[in-house]
Scaffold this active site. Structure first.
Site, mmCIF file in Angstrom:
data_model
loop_
_atom_site.group_PDB
_atom_site.id
_atom_site.type_symbol
_atom_site.label_atom_id
_atom_site.label_comp_id
_atom_site.label_asym_id
_atom_site.label_seq_id
_atom_site.Cartn_x
_atom_site.Cartn_y
_atom_site.Cartn_z
ATOM 1 N N SER A 41 2.521 -0.025 12.925
ATOM 2 C CA SER A 41 2.025 -0.689 14.235
ATOM 3 C C SER A 41 2.364 -2.136 14.519
ATOM 4 O O SER A 41 2.089 -2.556 15.613
ATOM 5 C CB SER A 41 0.414 -0.480 14.267
ATOM 6 O OG SER A 41 -0.228 -1.411 13.275
ATOM 7 N N PRO A 52 -2.387 -4.338 13.830
ATOM 8 C CA PRO A 52 -2.350 -3.823 15.401
ATOM 9 C C PRO A 52 -2.997 -2.700 15.715
ATOM 10 O O PRO A 52 -3.497 -2.249 16.556
ATOM 11 C CB PRO A 52 -0.784 -3.952 15.529
ATOM 12 C CG PRO A 52 -0.315 -4.741 14.642
ATOM 13 C CD PRO A 52 -1.146 -4.795 13.377
ATOM 14 N N TYR A 53 -2.715 -1.586 14.679
ATOM 15 C CA TYR A 53 -3.478 -0.256 14.904
ATOM 16 C C TYR A 53 -4.732 -0.377 15.081
ATOM 17 O O TYR A 53 -5.608 0.199 16.052
ATOM 18 C CB TYR A 53 -3.132 0.570 13.749
ATOM 19 C CG TYR A 53 -3.823 1.855 13.490
ATOM 20 C CD1 TYR A 53 -3.631 2.938 14.388
ATOM 21 C CD2 TYR A 53 -5.065 2.148 12.611
ATOM 22 C CE1 TYR A 53 -4.295 4.061 14.341
ATOM 23 C CE2 TYR A 53 -5.880 3.163 12.672
ATOM 24 C CZ TYR A 53 -5.411 4.275 13.442
ATOM 25 O OH TYR A 53 -6.346 5.365 13.269
ATOM 26 N N GLY A 54 -5.489 -1.230 14.280
ATOM 27 C CA GLY A 54 -6.915 -1.262 14.276
ATOM 28 C C GLY A 54 -7.162 -1.852 15.635
ATOM 29 O O GLY A 54 -8.342 -1.471 16.240
ATOM 30 N N THR A 62 -6.007 -1.243 18.333
ATOM 31 C CA THR A 62 -5.820 -0.291 19.461
ATOM 32 C C THR A 62 -6.864 0.709 19.420
ATOM 33 O O THR A 62 -7.367 1.100 20.640
ATOM 34 C CB THR A 62 -4.561 0.241 19.449
ATOM 35 O OG1 THR A 62 -4.206 1.099 18.268
ATOM 36 C CG2 THR A 62 -3.306 -0.486 20.016
#
Length: 326
Positions: free
Chosen positions: A100, A159-161, A163
């Site tokens: 991510s 970054p995944y977290g 989103t």
């Protein structure tokens, strides 16, 4: 859980996004088992090979009451998909912490944030019973006390977290401002048959079956709260029935162990030790996760049924017999 007629005698019609995914395919099957009508949508993102998702989907294709649509949420006829729908289970997302970063972040914002906003917007004014969002323990980050409670300050370290947190917050604001009956389930490391090939248990078991070495990031003493997929599905369906709108629930299996302990367990099941190669920890990987599930137990009647060893054995048997994996 929503299946067949609900408590008011209304037949359940569910929209499941990410229906060809790991958890989404299990959820779709359980809804169909209970007599619900299901519209499933999936766009087959290329995060992992399409044939694996097609194999997941085949478990439900052709079953009475199931209709499948291949499309991105952003491109779909949402009014048509939502026609007559009583429950939305929003599981579609771009998965994965490690991919991510950097240039790929736009894939995550499009699939996890923009798609969620457009789906929520299409639900405004509709007579939904519940909109259940599949959230993630990744939104907590490392700076929260263990066990993690839903009222902790979320500070994701990937970054995944970010989103997943953004989409969960969108669900909340659509509830507050537009009365969309959203509730979120924060999954803690779900595993079991059909698990994604990028996830640790899948990689470890595959290596045990092929004799290949395993790459372990970090010292192996990092801990995770592992949740068996059938328990995650049961909790998700319960959230669709009686989750409190505007509320988020931790869904953890109560099996908090180190990764080293998992490797030992898989070695026991396989009948041989694993060949482990250690690498430095990856950025964005949380050190520890452990869910306080008090709220889910109280509101949803959540009570995980599978022990970690039982769940790993089930995933091992599935992978040993799966032509897709071989």
């Amino acid at each position: 859980p929503p299946a067949g007629p609900d408590s008011a005698g209304v037949r359940v019609k569910a929209l499941v996004t990410g229906t060809a995914g790991f958890i989404g395919s299990h959820l779709t099957g359980r809804l169909l088992d209970g007599g619900a009508e299901v519209v499933g949508i999936d766009c087959f993102t290329d995060y992992y090979p399409r044939p694996i998702k097609e194999a997941n989907l085949r478990n439900n294709l052709g079953r009475p009451g199931f209709r499948f649509v291949e499309a991105r949420i952003q491109d779909a006829d949402l009014d048509g998909l939502l026609d007559g729908v009583s429950h939305v289970f929003h599981l579609a997302a771009q998965a994965g912490v490690r991919k991510s970063w950097g240039r790929d972040f736009t894939i995550y914002t499009q699939n996890n944030v923009e798609a969620s906003q457009q789906l929520l917007e299409a639900c405004v004014g509709r007579p939904l019973h519940r909109f259940v969002y599949a959230s993630s323990s990744s939104l907590y980050g490392d700076n929260v006390s263990i066990p993690m409670r839903e009222d902790a300050l979320p500070q994701p370290v990937s970054p995944y977290g970010v989103t997943k947190l953004a989409a969960e917050q969108l669900c909340y604001l659509y509830h507050v401002n537009h009365r969309v009956p959203t509730t979120s389930v924060r999954y803690f490391t779900v595993y079991g048959p059909r698990q994604r090939p990028d996830m640790a248990f899948n990689k470890f078991i595959r290596a045990s079956l092929t004799g290949a070495p395993i790459t372990l990031y970090g010292d192996g003493e990092q801990t995770r709260d592992f949740t068996y997929v059938e328990d995650a599905v049961t909790a998700t369906m319960a959230a669709g029935d009686r989750g409190v709108p505007g509320r988020a629930y931790n869904i953890g299996g109560g099996s908090r162990v180190t990764v080293n302990q998992v490797l030992e367990m898989i070695g026991r099941i396989a009948g041989k030790p694993l060949d482990v190669r250690r690498e430095p920890a990856q950025k964005g990987d949380m050190r520890d996760t452990y869910a306080d599930t008090t709220l889910a137990r109280a509101d949803l009647g959540f009570n995980p049924s599978a022990t970690l060893e039982q769940g790993i054995e089930a995933e091992y048997r599935w992978m040993a017999s799966s032509p897709v994996i071989a």
